[in-house]
Scaffold this motif. Structure first.
Motif, PDB file in Angstrom:
ATOM      1  N   ARG A 253       0.831  -1.214   0.000  1.00 43.41           N
ATOM      2  CA  ARG A 253       0.000   0.000   0.000  1.00 43.41           C
ATOM      3  C   ARG A 253       0.861   1.258   0.000  1.00 43.41           C
ATOM      4  NH1 ARG A 253      -2.857   3.173   4.180  1.00 43.41           N
ATOM      5  NH2 ARG A 253      -1.991   1.829   5.806  1.00 43.41           N
ATOM      6  N   ALA A 254       1.883   1.275   0.845  1.00 44.36           N
ATOM      7  CA  ALA A 254       2.763   2.445   0.900  1.00 44.36           C
ATOM      8  C   ALA A 254       3.494   2.630  -0.423  1.00 44.36           C
ATOM      9  CB  ALA A 254       3.762   2.287   2.043  1.00 44.36           C
ATOM     10  N   TYR A 255       3.971   1.541  -1.000  1.00 43.63           N
ATOM     11  CA  TYR A 255       4.678   1.594  -2.284  1.00 43.63           C
ATOM     12  C   TYR A 255       3.754   2.098  -3.385  1.00 43.63           C
ATOM     13  CZ  TYR A 255       6.637  -0.297  -6.642  1.00 43.63           C
ATOM     14  OH  TYR A 255       7.093  -0.464  -7.928  1.00 43.63           O
ATOM     15  N   TRP A 256       2.544   1.535  -3.448  1.00 45.67           N
ATOM     16  CA  TRP A 256       1.582   1.897  -4.499  1.00 45.67           C
ATOM     17  C   TRP A 256       1.193   3.369  -4.418  1.00 45.67           C
ATOM     18  CZ3 TRP A 256      -3.884   2.762  -3.648  1.00 45.67           C
ATOM     19  CH2 TRP A 256      -4.617   2.908  -4.835  1.00 45.67           C
ATOM     20  N   HIS A 257       1.000   3.867  -3.205  1.00 42.12           N
ATOM     21  CA  HIS A 257       0.639   5.285  -3.045  1.00 42.12           C
ATOM     22  C   HIS A 257       1.750   6.201  -3.542  1.00 42.12           C
ATOM     23  CE1 HIS A 257      -3.285   5.544  -1.262  1.00 42.12           C
ATOM     24  NE2 HIS A 257      -2.998   4.650  -0.339  1.00 42.12           N
ATOM     25  N   GLY A 258       2.982   5.718  -3.519  1.00 42.92           N
ATOM     26  CA  GLY A 258       4.090   6.535  -3.983  1.00 42.92           C
ATOM     27  C   GLY A 258       4.317   6.505  -5.480  1.00 42.92           C
ATOM     28  N   LEU A 259       3.625   5.640  -6.181  1.00 39.12           N
ATOM     29  CA  LEU A 259       3.757   5.570  -7.634  1.00 39.12           C
ATOM     30  C   LEU A 259       2.975   6.686  -8.305  1.00 39.12           C
ATOM     31  CD1 LEU A 259       3.361   1.697  -8.146  1.00 39.12           C
ATOM     32  CD2 LEU A 259       5.491   3.025  -8.142  1.00 39.12           C
ATOM     33  N   GLN A 260       3.331   6.956  -9.543  1.00 40.76           N
ATOM     34  CA  GLN A 260       2.678   8.033 -10.280  1.00 40.76           C
ATOM     35  C   GLN A 260       2.145   7.522 -11.614  1.00 40.76           C
ATOM     36  OE1 GLN A 260       2.352  11.157  -8.966  1.00 40.76           O
ATOM     37  NE2 GLN A 260       3.433  10.416  -7.135  1.00 40.76           N
ATOM     38  N   GLY A 261       1.054   8.099 -12.078  1.00 41.99           N
ATOM     39  CA  GLY A 261       0.551   7.874 -13.428  1.00 41.99           C
ATOM     40  C   GLY A 261       0.296   6.419 -13.757  1.00 41.99           C
ATOM     41  N   ALA A 262       0.823   5.988 -14.918  1.00 44.40           N
ATOM     42  CA  ALA A 262       0.590   4.636 -15.409  1.00 44.40           C
ATOM     43  C   ALA A 262       1.163   3.586 -14.471  1.00 44.40           C
ATOM     44  CB  ALA A 262       1.190   4.481 -16.803  1.00 44.40           C
ATOM     45  N   ALA A 263       2.300   3.900 -13.817  1.00 39.15           N
ATOM     46  CA  ALA A 263       2.901   2.938 -12.904  1.00 39.15           C
ATOM     47  C   ALA A 263       1.938   2.599 -11.770  1.00 39.15           C
ATOM     48  CB  ALA A 263       4.210   3.480 -12.336  1.00 39.15           C
ATOM     49  N   GLN A 264       1.213   3.596 -11.297  1.00 38.95           N
ATOM     50  CA  GLN A 264       0.247   3.354 -10.234  1.00 38.95           C
ATOM     51  C   GLN A 264      -1.001   2.644 -10.746  1.00 38.95           C
ATOM     52  OE1 GLN A 264      -2.273   6.497  -8.194  1.00 38.95           O
ATOM     53  NE2 GLN A 264      -0.842   6.023  -6.531  1.00 38.95           N
ATOM     54  N   SER A 265      -1.527   3.069 -11.877  1.00 40.54           N
ATOM     55  CA  SER A 265      -2.765   2.479 -12.394  1.00 40.54           C
ATOM     56  C   SER A 265      -2.559   1.051 -12.886  1.00 40.54           C
ATOM     57  CB  SER A 265      -3.334   3.342 -13.523  1.00 40.54           C
ATOM     58  OG  SER A 265      -2.415   3.440 -14.601  1.00 40.54           O
ATOM     59  N   ASN A 266      -1.343   0.704 -13.280  1.00 34.46           N
ATOM     60  CA  ASN A 266      -1.076  -0.642 -13.793  1.00 34.46           C
ATOM     61  C   ASN A 266      -0.632  -1.630 -12.714  1.00 34.46           C
ATOM     62  OD1 ASN A 266      -1.689   0.145 -16.416  1.00 34.46           O
ATOM     63  ND2 ASN A 266       0.432   0.698 -16.894  1.00 34.46           N
ATOM     64  N   PHE A 267      -0.347  -1.157 -11.513  1.00 35.48           N
ATOM     65  CA  PHE A 267       0.144  -2.027 -10.450  1.00 35.48           C
ATOM     66  C   PHE A 267      -0.946  -3.005 -10.006  1.00 35.48           C
ATOM     67  CE2 PHE A 267       0.737  -3.069  -5.956  1.00 35.48           C
ATOM     68  CZ  PHE A 267       2.028  -3.575  -5.971  1.00 35.48           C
ATOM     69  N   ARG A 268      -0.535  -4.261  -9.676  1.00 35.81           N
ATOM     70  CA  ARG A 268      -1.469  -5.266  -9.189  1.00 35.81           C
ATOM     71  C   ARG A 268      -0.850  -6.039  -8.026  1.00 35.81           C
ATOM     72  NH1 ARG A 268      -3.995  -2.495 -11.968  1.00 35.81           N
ATOM     73  NH2 ARG A 268      -5.386  -3.028 -13.720  1.00 35.81           N
ATOM     74  N   PHE A 269      -1.705  -6.425  -7.072  1.00 35.42           N
ATOM     75  CA  PHE A 269      -1.328  -7.294  -5.958  1.00 35.42           C
ATOM     76  C   PHE A 269      -2.198  -8.534  -6.077  1.00 35.42           C
ATOM     77  CE2 PHE A 269      -1.579  -9.184  -1.831  1.00 35.42           C
ATOM     78  CZ  PHE A 269      -0.457  -8.827  -1.115  1.00 35.42           C
ATOM     79  N   LEU A 270      -1.578  -9.671  -6.422  1.00 28.60           N
ATOM     80  CA  LEU A 270      -2.338 -10.913  -6.616  1.00 28.60           C
ATOM     81  C   LEU A 270      -2.078 -11.841  -5.440  1.00 28.60           C
ATOM     82  CD1 LEU A 270      -2.670 -12.937  -9.930  1.00 28.60           C
ATOM     83  CD2 LEU A 270      -2.695 -14.025  -7.696  1.00 28.60           C
ATOM     84  N   HIS A 271      -3.156 -12.221  -4.785  1.00 25.87           N
ATOM     85  CA  HIS A 271      -3.100 -13.092  -3.609  1.00 25.87           C
ATOM     86  C   HIS A 271      -3.596 -14.481  -3.990  1.00 25.87           C
ATOM     87  CE1 HIS A 271      -3.352 -14.287   0.577  1.00 25.87           C
ATOM     88  NE2 HIS A 271      -4.658 -14.541   0.460  1.00 25.87           N
ATOM     89  N   VAL A 272      -2.732 -15.481  -3.809  1.00 25.63           N
ATOM     90  CA  VAL A 272      -3.058 -16.861  -4.182  1.00 25.63           C
ATOM     91  C   VAL A 272      -3.650 -17.575  -2.973  1.00 25.63           C
ATOM     92  CG1 VAL A 272      -2.169 -19.035  -5.069  1.00 25.63           C
ATOM     93  CG2 VAL A 272      -1.208 -16.870  -5.890  1.00 25.63           C
ATOM     94  N   SER A 273      -4.907 -18.018  -3.101  1.00 19.32           N
ATOM     95  CA  SER A 273      -5.587 -18.667  -1.988  1.00 19.32           C
ATOM     96  C   SER A 273      -6.093 -20.047  -2.412  1.00 19.32           C
ATOM     97  CB  SER A 273      -6.721 -17.776  -1.468  1.00 19.32           C
ATOM     98  OG  SER A 273      -7.228 -18.272  -0.247  1.00 19.32           O
ATOM     99  N   THR A 274      -7.072 -20.559  -1.690  1.00 19.65           N
ATOM    100  CA  THR A 274      -7.469 -21.960  -1.810  1.00 19.65           C
ATOM    101  C   THR A 274      -8.985 -22.117  -1.800  1.00 19.65           C
ATOM    102  OG1 THR A 274      -7.425 -24.082  -0.627  1.00 19.65           O
ATOM    103  CG2 THR A 274      -7.217 -22.123   0.706  1.00 19.65           C
ATOM    104  N   ASP A 275      -9.469 -23.222  -2.362  1.00 20.94           N
ATOM    105  CA  ASP A 275     -10.899 -23.501  -2.304  1.00 20.94           C
ATOM    106  C   ASP A 275     -11.340 -23.924  -0.899  1.00 20.94           C
ATOM    107  OD1 ASP A 275      -9.692 -26.004  -2.257  1.00 20.94           O
ATOM    108  OD2 ASP A 275     -10.845 -26.839  -3.915  1.00 20.94           O
TER     109      ASP A 275
END
Length: 355
Positions: A111-133
């Protein structure tokens, strides 16, 4: 550049190997190297500059913050987890620390890293969480399969810890706007799986002339997903998934555990038969069922097929043959992971055998 946590484990290592089959985009691989994390899984990448390995804990906020600042990844994929139900029954605190506290701290760094990004770098960022059934609980034999709208009803310390981490990921999207994605997969199998899980345990024990321990009557039903198919699905989600969405990933292969074991035995009978000519199935032994054992898991994977065009390439028949052959061809890997702690664990779990 992407940052992966738990990339030396079973699914994470397979993902990295598959990733480099399709792209040259570098990976920073953060792994604590607990019992199931093994750098030998990635031996083919030892001198590959695309793979940057960092030994550390996803719960180490100072470390994850430094890695994000230094490498500026466009996304994070969180594979790191304690994932074995039996271990969670005996030692639940490890699961709370890694799966809940670790995910929370990683989310804070992201969250802290993403808030510090600008423009396309921020809008294109993704956090993918791998979970289970397993977060969805247990199904009756005639119940419809789990969809993304199914309520959470975890029944083990493991699944409860993963459910909690899923809820944290969801909350960070709805509260802070962090562009998250969550995947819930069915039972994975394939190369590099630590031999405490059903399929590799049956292969290893069969070849060693040991009993093949089956919980209860073996009629528990699981959906089986070949690990490379899972990796391809995750790659589709990180590339094109919609922030805030959940994607169920399954193999469309529901089978009782006892059928899985008989299939493994039949393949071993064909590929490496016993010297005495007797089927490996004669080594099957039934053991006392584990507490709270879920009866059935089943994944409805139509959403990811409809929205992202993914569906599994392997049938169970093709995937299980590849898996058995891999373990036969990689006995050195098996020997390497079978240290004293592993043998003590298997003995502890299956010491009470009944006919």
């Amino acid at each position: 550049m992407i940052l992966i946590t738990g990339g030396a484990g079973f699914i994470g290592a397979n993902f990295i190997l598959n990733w480099f089959d399709t792209t040259d985009e570098p990976v920073v691989n953060l792994d604590k190297l607990t019992y199931a994390g093994n750098l030998r899984n990635l031996a083919s990448l030892q001198d590959d500059p695309r793979h940057i390995f960092v030994h550390g804990d996803l719960g180490d906020t100072a470390l994850t913050t430094r890695l994000l600042t230094e490498y500026q990844p466009r996304g994070i994929i969180n594979f790191a987890a304690e994932s074995h139900v039996d271990r969670s029954i005996h030692s639940p605190e490890d699961f709370i620390q890694t799966n809940i506290v670790g995910t929370f701290r990683l989310l804070e760094s992201a969250r802290a890293y993403w808030h510090g990004l600008q423009g396309a770098a921020q809008s294109n960022f993704r956090f993918l969480h791998v979970s289970t059934d397993e977060v969805y609980g247990s199904l009756k034999l005639d119940d419809p399969a789990f969809t993304e709208q199914h309520r959470y009803e975890p029944n083990s310390p493991y699944s409860a810890s993963k459910a909690a981490s899923d809820h944290l990921v969801r909350a960070y999207h709805h509260t802070y706007g962090l562009p998250v994605l969550t995947t819930n997969c069915s039972n994975n199998y394939g190369p590099y799986q630590f031999p405490e899980k059903l399929i590799p345990l049956m292969i290893v024990n069969a070849l060693a002339g040991k009993s093949l321990p089956i919980y209860g009557d073996g009629r528990q039903v699981r959906d089986w997903l070949y690990v490379k198919d899972h990796c391809c699905a995750i790659q589709s989600v990180i590339q094109a998934g919609q922030p805030g969405e959940i994607y169920n990933i399954g193999g469309w292969n529901e089978k009782p555990n006892i059928d899985i074991v008989h299939t493994v035995c039949a393949l071993l009978d064909e590929l490496q038969p016993r010297i005495d000519g007797i089927s490996y199935s004669q080594q099957i032994r039934f053991v006392k069922d584990r507490p709270g054992h879920d009866q059935r898991y089943a994944i409805d994977a139509r959403k990811i097929e409809r929205e992202l065009g993914w569906k599994p390439a392997e049938t169970f028949e093709t995937g299980i043959r590849k898996t058995v052959q891999w373990y036969l061809d990689n006995q050195a890997w098996v020997s390497n992971v079978q240290n004293g702690n592993y043998r003590d664990w298997v003995h502890k779990q299956y010491e009470k055998v009944r006919a």
